[in-house]
Design an enzyme around this catalytic site. Structure first.
Site, mmCIF file in Angstrom:
data_model
loop_
_atom_site.group_PDB
_atom_site.id
_atom_site.type_symbol
_atom_site.label_atom_id
_atom_site.label_comp_id
_atom_site.label_asym_id
_atom_site.label_seq_id
_atom_site.Cartn_x
_atom_site.Cartn_y
_atom_site.Cartn_z
ATOM 1 N N ASP A 51 0.748 -1.531 -0.573
ATOM 2 C CA ASP A 51 0.400 0.008 0.032
ATOM 3 C C ASP A 51 0.991 1.516 0.348
ATOM 4 O OD1 ASP A 51 -2.341 -1.005 -0.166
ATOM 5 O OD2 ASP A 51 -3.002 -0.603 1.863
ATOM 6 N N LYS A 73 -3.962 3.360 -2.768
ATOM 7 C CA LYS A 73 -5.334 3.625 -2.859
ATOM 8 C C LYS A 73 -4.534 5.677 -2.493
ATOM 9 C CE LYS A 73 -8.532 0.942 -3.280
ATOM 10 N NZ LYS A 73 -7.731 -0.284 -1.764
ATOM 11 N N MET A 188 -9.208 8.988 9.066
ATOM 12 C CA MET A 188 -10.129 9.076 8.187
ATOM 13 C C MET A 188 -10.759 10.495 8.342
ATOM 14 S SD MET A 188 -10.396 5.687 6.203
ATOM 15 C CE MET A 188 -10.582 4.392 7.543
#
Ligand code: SAH
Length: 543
Positions: A51, A73, A188
């Site tokens: 990642d 991502k 997040m």
């Protein structure tokens, strides 16, 4: 695809098994916070799918022939869809590979490790989970915020602040979270901070409750801003806090006043440029990072081995004939043994009939056989030791002149001597030995060639507080490579007089010169200077 067998202190075979997928947590960003297990698996896997948020250098230990795939991502950028990642893991495992799926933090904490495991199980693929240190625990710890505290918080909740946008209704029960008797940690949570904070306050959480945002926790440039639940969104916007960042809400945030430690490290907020060739840079870079510095690696030179030469081959063939072998750098030590290896030899080739007694106090010769081995300094001696050779002579100061002095104890007249070194080294040692009647073979095992610095590294270097130089060749090459873009405002730290001379010849000024001319001496000198010089990054804000 033979898996490497590795043995651990606890006796198990820990190599990655073929046909198995390992869902591995890489921790929050500081490579020092990766688990031993993750490093073992990275070192033995056939294929690694990684990642975006994995520590720099996390894959350095991977096998040269391992397949590495980026499947991260980045926010707002199209990427490999989740379903396809699953398919690729399954395919790789089916073809008999050992597969590491490397994720930031912990794979089961907002890492979709659960989904990936389920997909693997559904297809009959075996997997193992390797937990990692999750950001909620690590970024907070590095910010000096204890997520629980006997007086302030008996519980902690890890919450996602950014839900799946396709979901119709918010899965978050704001009333329950408002009542939650402990610390709230949002992952997040930056983008929707204002809305989430408003929901919490509306549901009854105190607007005046201490709150913090921790940006880039455990990474270079970590930053913590402090406010209250009611004002954090505004502060975060004003200070331009961006992802990855963690939001922490609760009275424990105030503990930071007493517990902040990161910002207290001696080189906190200092950006330091390391100009050594890459393999050597890592030790210095690590030491500086450990002291809190942000390190920019700007290698000006690269080591090019020169083992494929007639002089090297003939010296190796006659290695048993030398009465004295002088090694003038750690690179020289490693490459000497590489050359021996290329000739089908190893350390035993140095065990010959000769033996010299060296003056008391200067030697550790004892009853060793073979040539006297002299190392120019402790670093070179360590490199020799790694190949099973305990150097007989190691001067305290590592310059050619000190080695010459120390060599006075060795009888070289009429004897064969090998000087193993770089192509462009000074001739002090061979000339001295020849002057004393030795028959000297000078063998260049490598040369240092200019390295083209990357544009990103040059950009990062512009705001540096310090540029460190450890040899004159790095000075010459770096100043030539950077030209106008040499970071003008940085203070220049030199390892010693020879390097300082090169700095001045390049038209620059030496601000700090090490008293001891080795890496530790250079770091000591830099530390002393940093005490009286303010940093330029100015990052400690918000509280
Ligand atoms: N599995 C990861 C979390 C992935 S979700 C873990 O266990 O840590 C990504 C979010 O994690 C980011 O948006 C941010 O909120 C948080 N995060 C990850 N690394 C972080 C870091 N170094 N500092 C602060 N927050 C981080």
């Amino acid at each position: 695809m033979a898996a490497q067998l590795r043995h651990t202190p606890w006796g198990g075979n820990v190599s990655a098994r073929s046909g198995v997928v390992y869902l591995v947590g890489a921790g929050p960003g500081d490579s020092g916070l990766m688990t031993a297990r993750s490093l073992e698996l990275i070192a033995s896997a056939d294929a690694i799918y990684y990642d975006r948020l994995i520590p720099p250098g996390a894959l350095d230990g991977a096998r040269d022939d391992a397949e590495l795939f980026y499947v991260g991502k980045a926010p707002g950028v199209s990427s490999v869809p989740q379903a396809e990642i699953g398919e690729r893991l399954i395919e790789a495992a089916r073809s008999g590979k050992s597969v590491v799926r490397l994720k930031g933090g912990d794979p089961f904490v907002f890492g979709r490790g659960g989904e990936e495991g389920e997909a693997l199980r559904a297809d009959g693929i075996e997997f193992e989970i390797v937990p990692g240190i999750t950001a909620g625990v690590a970024a907070t710890a590095y910010a000096g915020i204890p997520v629980t505290h006997r007086d302030d918080a008996s519980a902690v909740a890890f919450i996602t602040g950014h839900e799946d946008p396709d979901k119709e209704e918010s899965a978050l029960d704001w009333e329950a979270l408002a009542r939650f008797p402990g610390t709230l940690v949002f992952y997040m949570g930056v983008k929707r901070l204002a809305a989430n904070a408003a929901s919490l306050i509306e549901a009854g959480r105190e607007a005046g409750e201490p709150a913090a945002a921790v940006e880039r926790g455990t990474m270079d440039g970590q930053r913590t801003v402090i406010a209250t639940l009611g004002t954090l969104a505004e502060t975060v916007e004003r200070e331009n806090v961006s992802a990855p960042a963690l939001i922490v809400i609760g009275p424990v945030v105030q503990r930071r006043e007493a517990l902040a430690w990161l910002e207290r490290r001696p080189l906190n907020d200092r950006r330091v440029v390391v100009t050594r060739a890459r393999p050597q840079a890592s030790g210095l870079a690590k030491t500086l990072r450990g002291l809190g510095a942000e390190v920019v690696e700007l290698p000006a030179i690269r080591i090019e081995p020169l083992l494929d030469s007639e002089t090297v081959r003939s010296a190796i063939e006659r290695i048993g004939e030398y009465a004295l072998i002088c090694v003038t750098s750690p690179n020289g030590a490693h490459l000497l043994f590489e050359a021996l290896g290329a000739g089908g030899l190893d350390a035993r080739a140095l065990a010959g009939p000769q033996k010299q007694q060296i003056e008391e106090g200067r030697s550790n010769v004892g009853t060793k056989t073979g040539p006297v081995v002299a190392a120019i300094g402790p670093g070179t001696a360590r490199a020799l030791a790694a190949h099973g050779i305990a150097a007989d002579i190691v001067p305290e100061r590592f310059v050619a002149e000190s080695l010459v002095e120390a060599l006075a104890a060795v009888d070289v007249a009429g004897k064969k001597v090998l000087v193993a070194r770089a192509a462009e080294a000074r001739d002090v040692i061979p000339e001295h030995l020849e002057g004393r009647g030795a028959e000297v073979d000078v063998v260049a095992l490598y040369e240092t060639v200019p390295e083209e610095p990357s544009p990103e590294a040059i950009d990062d270097a512009q705001r540096a507080d310090y540029v460190t130089f450890t040899s004159s060749s790095t000075v010459r090459n770096l100043t030539k490579a950077l030209g106008e873009r040499f970071p003008g405002g940085a203070r220049i730290v030199s390892i010693g007089p020879v390097t300082s001379e090169a700095v001045r010849n390049a038209g620059l000024e030496v601000d700090v010169e090490a008293e001891r001319h080795d890496i530790d001496g250079l770091v000591d000198a830099l530390l002393l200077d940093a005490k009286s010089e303010p940093g330029r990054l100015g990052r400690s804000i918000g509280d």
